[in-house]
Motif scaffolding. Structure first.
Motif, PDB file in Angstrom:
ATOM      1  N   ASP A  22      -0.345  13.949  -5.297  1.00 13.47           N
ATOM      2  CA  ASP A  22      -1.271  14.467  -4.289  1.00 13.47           C
ATOM      3  C   ASP A  22      -1.222  15.992  -4.294  1.00 13.47           C
ATOM      4  N   ASP A  42       0.787  -1.230   0.000  1.00 10.62           N
ATOM      5  CA  ASP A  42       0.000   0.000   0.000  1.00 10.62           C
ATOM      6  C   ASP A  42       0.820   1.282   0.000  1.00 10.62           C
ATOM      7  N   SER A  43       2.153   1.196   0.137  1.00 11.90           N
ATOM      8  CA  SER A  43       2.945   2.422   0.245  1.00 11.90           C
ATOM      9  C   SER A  43       4.394   2.222  -0.176  1.00 11.90           C
ATOM     10  N   GLU A  58      -1.218   5.496  -3.916  1.00 12.85           N
ATOM     11  CA  GLU A  58      -2.170   6.315  -4.670  1.00 12.85           C
ATOM     12  C   GLU A  58      -1.689   7.744  -4.862  1.00 12.85           C
ATOM     13  N   ALA A  59      -0.779   8.199  -4.010  1.00 15.44           N
ATOM     14  CA  ALA A  59      -0.281   9.580  -4.089  1.00 15.44           C
ATOM     15  C   ALA A  59       0.890   9.711  -5.047  1.00 15.44           C
ATOM     16  N   ARG A 103       1.091   0.217  -8.316  1.00 13.09           N
ATOM     17  CA  ARG A 103       0.107   1.331  -8.396  1.00 13.09           C
ATOM     18  C   ARG A 103      -1.162   0.917  -9.109  1.00 13.09           C
ATOM     19  N   ARG A 104      -1.126  -0.134  -9.906  1.00 17.47           N
ATOM     20  CA  ARG A 104      -2.308  -0.560 -10.686  1.00 17.47           C
ATOM     21  C   ARG A 104      -3.290  -1.302  -9.846  1.00 17.47           C
TER      22      ARG A 104
END
Length: 151
Positions: free
Chosen positions: A124, A69-70, A81-82, A150-151
């Motif tokens: 972001d 997730d990061s 996501e950022a 990221r996908r």
């Protein structure tokens, strides 16, 4: 072998030559204290070597990890996501991005002994950091993992 949930892991260890310099620093410290006697010489050798080794070890302990997730790079943790575009930088481009092209607002995990890097845009709008500059010995692999995650 990677831990569960870790997609990429790299430690930016210091080069071997730095460890030779660490030993030489200890010898020099001992020689400086030699006029005071044999015990100060030995103490300077041990303490000088230990302090230099701690400094090199600390500087060479920076890690880059891509989790599910990061992205974790040094002290920074950024959600996937950022992140925006990932760009692989060869030695020449990396030099340009850490000198005259550098943005003072960018987060830079910079190790001068690692010639290649990746530049990751921060998408972001709330974050004032325009991009992450990450020194890496495996830039294509890191970029590929980031794009896939990221996908």
């Amino acid at each position: 072998m990677l831990s569960p949930g870790v997609l990429y892991d790299e430690r930016l260890t210091a080069p071997r030559s730095w460890w030779l310099i660490t030993a030489l620093f200890g010898v020099c410290t001992g020689l400086v204290l030699f006029p005071l006697g044999v015990l100060p010489l030995l103490g300077g050798l041990v303490v000088g070597t230990a302090l230099a080794a701690a400094a090199v070890s600390s500087y060479g302990s920076a890690r880059i990890r891509v989790l599910a997730d990061s992205l974790v790079a040094g002290d920074a943790r950024v959600p996937l996501e950022a992140l925006g575009e990932v760009r692989v930088l060869d030695a020449e481009e990396a030099l340009a991005w850490r000198t005259h092209r550098a943005d003072p607002r960018a987060y830079m995990l910079l190790r001068g002994y690692v010639p290649t890097a990746v530049r990751v845009e921060v998408a972001d709008p709330q974050d004032p950091t325009p991009y992450l500059y990450l020194s890496t010995r495996r830039p294509a692999e890191l970029a590929g993992v980031l794009e896939t995650a990221r996908r």
